[in-house]
Design an enzyme around this catalytic site. Sequence first.
Site, PDB file in Angstrom:
ATOM      1  N   CYS A 171       0.823  -1.206   0.000  1.00 22.36           N
ATOM      2  CA  CYS A 171       0.000   0.000   0.000  1.00 22.36           C
ATOM      3  C   CYS A 171       0.858   1.258   0.000  1.00 22.36           C
ATOM      4  O   CYS A 171       2.070   1.222   0.241  1.00 22.36           O
ATOM      5  CB  CYS A 171      -0.889   0.045   1.249  1.00 22.36           C
ATOM      6  SG  CYS A 171      -1.993  -1.354   1.443  1.00 22.36           S
TER       7      CYS A 171
ATOM      8  N   ASP B 124      21.499  36.177 -16.879  1.00 27.18           N
ATOM      9  CA  ASP B 124      20.191  36.440 -17.471  1.00 27.18           C
ATOM     10  C   ASP B 124      19.796  37.886 -17.196  1.00 27.18           C
ATOM     11  O   ASP B 124      19.951  38.391 -16.076  1.00 27.18           O
ATOM     12  CB  ASP B 124      19.163  35.478 -16.868  1.00 27.18           C
ATOM     13  CG  ASP B 124      17.767  35.723 -17.375  1.00 27.18           C
ATOM     14  OD1 ASP B 124      17.478  35.309 -18.508  1.00 27.18           O
ATOM     15  OD2 ASP B 124      16.962  36.330 -16.634  1.00 27.18           O
TER      16      ASP B 124
END
Length: 482
Positions: free
Chosen positions: A34, A427
Amino acid sequence: MLPSPDICERARISRDPRFDGRFFIGVLTTGIYCRPVCPARMPARDNVRFYASAAAAEDAGYRPCRRCRPETAARVPEWSIRSRTVVRGLRLIDGGQVDEAGVAGMASRLGLSARHLNRLFMEELGASPKSLAMARRRALAKRLLDDTDLPLAQVALQAGYRSLRRFNDDLLRFYHRSPGALRAARRAGAGTDGAAIRLAVREPYDAAWVFGFLAKRALAGFEQVDGLCYRRRVQDDAGNDHWICVRWRDGALHLEVPPACGVPLSELLPRVRRLFDLDADAAVIGRHLAADPLLAPVVVQHPGLRVPGAWDGFETAVRAVLGQQVSVARATVLAQALLDRFGAHVLQSPRELAGADVAAVGMPGRRGEAIRLLAAAAAEGRLDLSDGADADALQAALCALPGIGPWTAGYVAMRVARDPDAFPVDDWVVTRVLANAEADAVPRGRAQARRMEPWRPWRAYAVMYLWKLAELRRAAAQKEAS
């Protein structure tokens, strides 16, 4: 990778959703395994065993629980896997490498012996690459049987089985039921036309950010983004075009594929997972980045930003070069012009693009030559832009090509190689946001890298938050001006 037994036990008792997919629970008395969040009656501690993966539990002789359906659990976060080789190996498994070349072929691709690769996988996940590949294929087949009305032959094809006989034998051996019997036992009204798969997402997940990111870069006739719905044109082996759809609904992503689509789900699912960055653990990343005063407000306000990956590595690399020193809007215009001039699928054809006059669509000749050299390197196999690419090697190979610099290499590593610590060097947006936040000189080059050092190993996600911060500031300035 498996948490300590005490942690597993506490997570099991509390049914802590943060551990869903991080480990699985085998129950000795039932032979069932499970998820930690399973709502079934909780067995005694002496009757459970913990496993690092579903494949490990299946290798130990357990069958998946029909109530919590382990095949629907979120994937284990990649950061929790210590070996980067295993992470790359899992991506190659998703791409069908084990089916195509076997474990030996995958090991060779990763620069290892098959024996050493098996040992690494056993240490991290408790199962071999072959077992993991079989478990993932079987899980997808089970989901299609449970959730769709596709004919059994189509289920086998969509799940990646090479033959209907192998499909029948595998499910009968593992579930002790034929595929037809498994479908007959599903819950009433579960089936749908076509293939529709719900993809579990680890919360928090900022769907608006991901869909907005893709919308700004969408190419007409190739992609469509309408709110929280992304549509993409794909081509099957026969050359037929189909449109698939990914939409955000009820706290999860849903992949919808038309019945006639000849591209199997086993190929589409890994692309969707990486494009929408489904395997990240945003809670862990957010806690780390929120320690920085600059990022803390936007992390709290917009938790769960993801780094959108690449549907196709070569396509994303070409578009990254197109985006050098220009805005996202201009780069998208150039990519659209490339498609219009050279054909709808030129962005997936390195050999075709290597012989094209790319600069003719309206860019500097040097940038066009850089794209041609990039395409030639990809066509000749000198540049690995696959999902299993090594980020460091990819950046080095890109920077060795004339006309391609650190910004492009970092951007490609961030989106194609999915390196959570990669970032586009210097950037423009990042530099501007940092300059506004710092009292000293504009941080560039090594100074910028030093400023970003505390964000490791999540600098790619920090970049997303910086881009989001710039977006919020721009919106606020426009509102104030109006």
